[in-house]
Design a protein around this motif. Structure first.
Motif, PDB file in Angstrom:
ATOM      1  N   TRP A  26       0.838  -1.196   0.000  1.00 15.45           N
ATOM      2  CA  TRP A  26       0.000   0.000   0.000  1.00 15.45           C
ATOM      3  C   TRP A  26       0.881   1.257   0.000  1.00 15.45           C
ATOM      4  O   TRP A  26       0.610   2.214  -0.736  1.00 15.45           O
ATOM      5  CB  TRP A  26      -0.922  -0.015   1.215  1.00 15.45           C
ATOM      6  CG  TRP A  26      -1.917   1.095   1.224  1.00 15.45           C
ATOM      7  CD1 TRP A  26      -3.064   1.186   0.511  1.00 15.45           C
ATOM      8  CD2 TRP A  26      -1.834   2.299   1.997  1.00 15.45           C
ATOM      9  NE1 TRP A  26      -3.711   2.366   0.787  1.00 15.45           N
ATOM     10  CE2 TRP A  26      -2.973   3.067   1.698  1.00 15.45           C
ATOM     11  CE3 TRP A  26      -0.907   2.794   2.907  1.00 15.45           C
ATOM     12  CZ2 TRP A  26      -3.202   4.303   2.278  1.00 15.45           C
ATOM     13  CZ3 TRP A  26      -1.129   4.017   3.481  1.00 15.45           C
ATOM     14  CH2 TRP A  26      -2.282   4.767   3.161  1.00 15.45           C
ATOM     15  N   ALA A  27       1.935   1.251   0.820  1.00 21.03           N
ATOM     16  CA  ALA A  27       2.857   2.398   0.846  1.00 21.03           C
ATOM     17  C   ALA A  27       3.560   2.549  -0.502  1.00 21.03           C
ATOM     18  O   ALA A  27       3.768   3.673  -0.975  1.00 21.03           O
ATOM     19  CB  ALA A  27       3.872   2.219   1.976  1.00 21.03           C
ATOM     20  N   HIS A  63       1.287   4.150  -3.066  1.00 15.28           N
ATOM     21  CA  HIS A  63       1.102   5.589  -2.860  1.00 15.28           C
ATOM     22  C   HIS A  63       2.399   6.379  -3.017  1.00 15.28           C
ATOM     23  O   HIS A  63       2.430   7.577  -2.745  1.00 15.28           O
ATOM     24  CB  HIS A  63       0.481   5.838  -1.485  1.00 15.28           C
ATOM     25  CG  HIS A  63      -0.965   5.451  -1.436  1.00 15.28           C
ATOM     26  ND1 HIS A  63      -1.381   4.157  -1.261  1.00 15.28           N
ATOM     27  CD2 HIS A  63      -2.090   6.192  -1.579  1.00 15.28           C
ATOM     28  CE1 HIS A  63      -2.696   4.108  -1.278  1.00 15.28           C
ATOM     29  NE2 HIS A  63      -3.151   5.329  -1.479  1.00 15.28           N
ATOM     30  N   TRP A  86       5.290   6.130  -1.378  1.00  9.61           N
ATOM     31  CA  TRP A  86       6.084   6.382  -0.172  1.00  9.61           C
ATOM     32  C   TRP A  86       7.311   5.486  -0.099  1.00  9.61           C
ATOM     33  O   TRP A  86       8.269   5.790   0.584  1.00  9.61           O
ATOM     34  CB  TRP A  86       5.241   6.198   1.080  1.00  9.61           C
ATOM     35  CG  TRP A  86       4.058   7.123   1.147  1.00  9.61           C
ATOM     36  CD1 TRP A  86       3.907   8.320   0.500  1.00  9.61           C
ATOM     37  CD2 TRP A  86       2.858   6.931   1.885  1.00  9.61           C
ATOM     38  NE1 TRP A  86       2.692   8.871   0.781  1.00  9.61           N
ATOM     39  CE2 TRP A  86       2.023   8.033   1.641  1.00  9.61           C
ATOM     40  CE3 TRP A  86       2.400   5.929   2.720  1.00  9.61           C
ATOM     41  CZ2 TRP A  86       0.774   8.173   2.206  1.00  9.61           C
ATOM     42  CZ3 TRP A  86       1.150   6.066   3.282  1.00  9.61           C
ATOM     43  CH2 TRP A  86       0.360   7.174   3.031  1.00  9.61           C
TER      44      TRP A  86
END
Length: 157
Positions: A39-40, A43, A45
């Protein structure tokens, strides 16, 4: 009450054993950690290639390997774009779906102590072989899809 109406105490499952609950908690933590990483990465990150490396098979041959696009597919899956995930690499979406099911079972076992008797049966060799065969078939199918897409886009060497 007659003997027929009394519940059979041997058939009523008890709570999950502490060792099973601990193992389920470890499995749940691992799955949640992998999904959090993906998920990071989805996005922006985290840069996944920094942690996972670059596909040397694709660099050498110009063709995708069986695992190519699984990470991107998983990133789409955790972002809620499940259809796109399945389109990009079917094996990645299937593996993520299986991980979600495993996480649900692990949550129910570790937190609530639910005892699933079918999960406690001894794993036979044939069950393990079938599981491995199914995983190989899923990856082979995903690889065929990505190879066909690569050839259709003119990505062959």
């Amino acid at each position: 009450m007659s003997a027929i109406q009394h519940p059979n105490p041997g058939k009523i499952p008890g709570r999950a054993a502490p060792g099973h609950r601990l193992a389920a908690a470890v499995i749940l933590t691992l799955i949640v950690s992998v999904f959090a990483f993906l998920w990071a990465a989805a996005h922006g990150w985290i840069e996944p290639s920094r942690w996972l490396g670059v596909c040397s098979f694709k660099q050498a041959t110009g063709l995708p390997c069986p695992g190519c696009y699984v990470t991107r597919s998983a990133m789409l899956f955790v972002s809620g774009r499940i259809v796109e995930s399945f389109y990009l690499q079917p094996a990645g979406a299937v593996l993520c779906g299986a991980a979600v099911v495993a996480a649900v079972f692990a949550l129910l076992i570790s937190v609530f102590g639910v005892n699933f008797s079918f999960l406690q049966r001894r794993m036979t060799r044939s069950a393990v072989y079938w599981g491995i065969a199914i995983m190989l078939i899923v990856f082979a199918g995903g690889w065929v899809v990505t190879l066909c897409r690569s050839f259709a886009e003119g990505g062959h060497p």
